[in-house]
Design an enzyme around this catalytic site. Sequence first.
Site, PDB file in Angstrom:
ATOM      1  N   LYS A  34       0.824  -1.098   0.091  1.00 23.92           N
ATOM      2  CA  LYS A  34       0.046   0.094  -0.167  1.00 23.92           C
ATOM      3  C   LYS A  34       0.889   1.376  -0.077  1.00 23.92           C
ATOM      4  O   LYS A  34       1.836   1.190   0.803  1.00 23.92           O
ATOM      5  CB  LYS A  34      -0.813   0.110   1.257  1.00 23.92           C
ATOM      6  CG  LYS A  34      -1.954   1.355   0.992  1.00 23.92           C
ATOM      7  CD  LYS A  34      -2.853   1.297   2.208  1.00 23.92           C
ATOM      8  CE  LYS A  34      -2.122   1.902   3.465  1.00 23.92           C
ATOM      9  NZ  LYS A  34      -2.133   3.505   3.299  1.00 23.92           N
ATOM     10  N   ASP A  61      -3.360   4.194  -1.815  1.00 23.72           N
ATOM     11  CA  ASP A  61      -4.345   4.858  -1.115  1.00 23.72           C
ATOM     12  C   ASP A  61      -4.106   6.364  -1.070  1.00 23.72           C
ATOM     13  O   ASP A  61      -3.379   6.946  -0.276  1.00 23.72           O
ATOM     14  CB  ASP A  61      -3.856   4.239   0.316  1.00 23.72           C
ATOM     15  CG  ASP A  61      -5.027   4.983   1.358  1.00 23.72           C
ATOM     16  OD1 ASP A  61      -5.862   5.318   1.186  1.00 23.72           O
ATOM     17  OD2 ASP A  61      -4.455   4.834   2.545  1.00 23.72           O
ATOM     18  N   LEU A  62      -4.928   7.095  -1.975  1.00 17.24           N
ATOM     19  CA  LEU A  62      -4.879   8.549  -2.060  1.00 17.24           C
ATOM     20  C   LEU A  62      -6.007   9.131  -1.632  1.00 17.24           C
ATOM     21  O   LEU A  62      -6.029  10.349  -1.768  1.00 17.24           O
ATOM     22  CB  LEU A  62      -4.541   8.911  -3.489  1.00 17.24           C
ATOM     23  CG  LEU A  62      -3.188   8.469  -4.111  1.00 17.24           C
ATOM     24  CD1 LEU A  62      -2.838   8.765  -5.781  1.00 17.24           C
ATOM     25  CD2 LEU A  62      -1.901   8.752  -3.338  1.00 17.24           C
ATOM     26  N   LYS A  63      -6.910   8.605  -1.047  1.00 15.19           N
ATOM     27  CA  LYS A  63      -8.303   8.912  -0.679  1.00 15.19           C
ATOM     28  C   LYS A  63      -8.756  10.100  -1.210  1.00 15.19           C
ATOM     29  O   LYS A  63      -8.947  11.366  -0.886  1.00 15.19           O
ATOM     30  CB  LYS A  63      -7.769   9.341   0.757  1.00 15.19           C
ATOM     31  CG  LYS A  63      -7.455   8.423   1.683  1.00 15.19           C
ATOM     32  CD  LYS A  63      -7.212   8.867   3.167  1.00 15.19           C
ATOM     33  CE  LYS A  63      -6.925   7.494   4.018  1.00 15.19           C
ATOM     34  NZ  LYS A  63      -5.421   6.900   3.842  1.00 15.19           N
ATOM     35  N   HIS A  65     -10.908  12.977  -2.776  1.00 14.53           N
ATOM     36  CA  HIS A  65     -12.338  13.529  -2.225  1.00 14.53           C
ATOM     37  C   HIS A  65     -12.355  15.199  -2.918  1.00 14.53           C
ATOM     38  O   HIS A  65     -11.740  15.883  -2.552  1.00 14.53           O
ATOM     39  CB  HIS A  65     -12.006  13.749  -0.632  1.00 14.53           C
ATOM     40  CG  HIS A  65     -13.416  14.414  -0.070  1.00 14.53           C
ATOM     41  ND1 HIS A  65     -13.763  14.223   1.292  1.00 14.53           N
ATOM     42  CD2 HIS A  65     -14.521  14.977  -0.425  1.00 14.53           C
ATOM     43  CE1 HIS A  65     -14.876  14.800   1.528  1.00 14.53           C
ATOM     44  NE2 HIS A  65     -15.159  14.979   0.478  1.00 14.53           N
ATOM     45  N   ASP A  66     -13.170  14.955  -4.110  1.00 16.60           N
ATOM     46  CA  ASP A  66     -13.389  16.202  -4.890  1.00 16.60           C
ATOM     47  C   ASP A  66     -14.545  16.157  -5.679  1.00 16.60           C
ATOM     48  O   ASP A  66     -15.338  15.143  -5.453  1.00 16.60           O
ATOM     49  CB  ASP A  66     -12.025  16.313  -5.863  1.00 16.60           C
ATOM     50  CG  ASP A  66     -11.740  17.870  -5.922  1.00 16.60           C
ATOM     51  OD1 ASP A  66     -12.341  18.615  -6.268  1.00 16.60           O
ATOM     52  OD2 ASP A  66     -10.401  18.029  -6.030  1.00 16.60           O
ATOM     53  N   ILE A  67     -14.752  17.146  -6.654  1.00 14.92           N
ATOM     54  CA  ILE A  67     -15.878  17.200  -7.272  1.00 14.92           C
ATOM     55  C   ILE A  67     -15.918  15.797  -8.299  1.00 14.92           C
ATOM     56  O   ILE A  67     -14.847  15.338  -8.597  1.00 14.92           O
ATOM     57  CB  ILE A  67     -16.204  18.361  -8.107  1.00 14.92           C
ATOM     58  CG1 ILE A  67     -14.873  18.380  -9.151  1.00 14.92           C
ATOM     59  CG2 ILE A  67     -16.232  19.582  -7.309  1.00 14.92           C
ATOM     60  CD1 ILE A  67     -15.298  19.721 -10.279  1.00 14.92           C
ATOM     61  N   THR A  70     -13.466  15.492 -11.197  1.00 14.46           N
ATOM     62  CA  THR A  70     -12.006  15.489 -10.967  1.00 14.46           C
ATOM     63  C   THR A  70     -11.641  14.179 -10.489  1.00 14.46           C
ATOM     64  O   THR A  70     -10.900  13.502 -10.733  1.00 14.46           O
ATOM     65  CB  THR A  70     -11.618  16.569 -10.001  1.00 14.46           C
ATOM     66  OG1 THR A  70     -11.843  18.038 -10.386  1.00 14.46           O
ATOM     67  CG2 THR A  70     -10.434  16.587  -9.504  1.00 14.46           C
ATOM     68  N   THR A 121      -9.115   5.697  11.124  1.00 12.93           N
ATOM     69  CA  THR A 121      -9.096   5.014  12.677  1.00 12.93           C
ATOM     70  C   THR A 121      -8.084   5.753  13.335  1.00 12.93           C
ATOM     71  O   THR A 121      -8.068   5.636  14.696  1.00 12.93           O
ATOM     72  CB  THR A 121      -8.267   3.636  12.224  1.00 12.93           C
ATOM     73  OG1 THR A 121      -6.926   3.966  11.389  1.00 12.93           O
ATOM     74  CG2 THR A 121      -9.087   2.801  11.569  1.00 12.93           C
ATOM     75  N   ARG A 182      -2.141  -4.046  14.608  1.00 20.96           N
ATOM     76  CA  ARG A 182      -0.971  -3.848  15.625  1.00 20.96           C
ATOM     77  C   ARG A 182      -0.699  -5.306  16.158  1.00 20.96           C
ATOM     78  O   ARG A 182      -1.343  -5.810  16.943  1.00 20.96           O
ATOM     79  CB  ARG A 182      -1.081  -2.970  16.985  1.00 20.96           C
ATOM     80  CG  ARG A 182      -1.256  -1.457  16.311  1.00 20.96           C
ATOM     81  CD  ARG A 182       0.053  -1.006  15.712  1.00 20.96           C
ATOM     82  NE  ARG A 182       0.110   0.353  15.431  1.00 20.96           N
ATOM     83  CZ  ARG A 182      -0.187   0.783  13.917  1.00 20.96           C
ATOM     84  NH1 ARG A 182      -0.352  -0.078  13.274  1.00 20.96           N
ATOM     85  NH2 ARG A 182      -0.093   1.836  13.719  1.00 20.96           N
ATOM     86  N   GLN A 191      -3.039   5.577  16.196  1.00 21.35           N
ATOM     87  CA  GLN A 191      -4.269   5.068  16.151  1.00 21.35           C
ATOM     88  C   GLN A 191      -4.901   4.836  17.275  1.00 21.35           C
ATOM     89  O   GLN A 191      -4.397   4.631  18.432  1.00 21.35           O
ATOM     90  CB  GLN A 191      -3.967   3.514  15.601  1.00 21.35           C
ATOM     91  CG  GLN A 191      -3.130   3.677  14.043  1.00 21.35           C
ATOM     92  CD  GLN A 191      -3.966   4.036  13.113  1.00 21.35           C
ATOM     93  OE1 GLN A 191      -5.318   3.883  12.777  1.00 21.35           O
ATOM     94  NE2 GLN A 191      -3.225   5.003  12.147  1.00 21.35           N
ATOM     95  N   GLY A 211       1.506  -1.256   8.574  1.00 16.72           N
ATOM     96  CA  GLY A 211       2.680  -0.460   8.200  1.00 16.72           C
ATOM     97  C   GLY A 211       3.641  -0.253   9.100  1.00 16.72           C
ATOM     98  O   GLY A 211       4.786  -1.328   8.899  1.00 16.72           O
ATOM     99  N   ARG A 212       3.762   0.568  10.100  1.00 20.58           N
ATOM    100  CA  ARG A 212       4.822   0.417  11.056  1.00 20.58           C
ATOM    101  C   ARG A 212       5.379  -0.639  11.863  1.00 20.58           C
ATOM    102  O   ARG A 212       6.726  -0.706  11.827  1.00 20.58           O
ATOM    103  CB  ARG A 212       4.638   1.783  11.914  1.00 20.58           C
ATOM    104  CG  ARG A 212       4.614   3.195  11.301  1.00 20.58           C
ATOM    105  CD  ARG A 212       4.044   4.179  12.234  1.00 20.58           C
ATOM    106  NE  ARG A 212       2.321   4.154  12.333  1.00 20.58           N
ATOM    107  CZ  ARG A 212       1.679   5.226  12.805  1.00 20.58           C
ATOM    108  NH1 ARG A 212       2.363   6.051  13.404  1.00 20.58           N
ATOM    109  NH2 ARG A 212       0.360   5.036  12.616  1.00 20.58           N
TER     110      ARG A 212
END
Length: 235
Positions: A34, A61-63, A65-67, A70, A121, A182, A191, A211-212
């Site tokens: 990811k 994972d660019l999330k 959120h626009d019109i 776009t 989260t 985790r 988180q 991830g971490r």
Amino acid sequence: MTRLPPVFCAIDTTELAYAARCARAAAAAGFGVKLGKEFFTAHGPTEVRAILPTGVPLFLDLKFHDISNTVGGAIRSAAAGMGPMFVTVHAAGGPAMIRAAVEAAASSRQKPQILAVTVLTSLDAADLEAIGLGGDVSAHVVRLAKLAQANGATGVICAATEIALLREACGPDFKLVVPGIRPKGSAVGDQKRVMGPAEALKLGADHLVIGRPITEADDPDAAARAIAQEIAGIA
């Protein structure tokens, strides 16, 4: 259809060499990768492709959120340029925006699956109250998940603590992708709604984002292998 891996390793760094090392560790453990805004903003599509081992599924994972126009254009560009398996949008963008994302994905040769972000989260009830969305976090999650499902999204990003609730609300075929995972001994960090990987899969998560615990480990390869062993036989 090829079965997607149970875990996607979230690589949030601008360091190319280290990102490539973590991607190789994920691939060796049978995981996908990811990549989000930190890496993508620094390096763009070319390096996204460059660090991915051959055949490793990409969760972009660019999330968005626009019109609607776009977001549809962005999904088409992402599909053509990077060939992701998953791309994220914010469910709060509304029904027309979600539909535009789904339609753009379906019209592309790569046909990525659209996942909607419900409530991050890192947020809890106090955070929602602060931005004017008073009420129970779970109620917001369910409402946004049902909105996403009604407008064609493949699934949602949700906290592990919301898996059972969303299975009841959205049924068995709606994909639940769970961050905030985790493994034993890992720090919670920023988180607020977390769970271990084996427990989340047993509850019905389709895919986990970790991830971490991998990327910040002294030995990412060993950390990824340990997680793979922890979930062996469950995924």
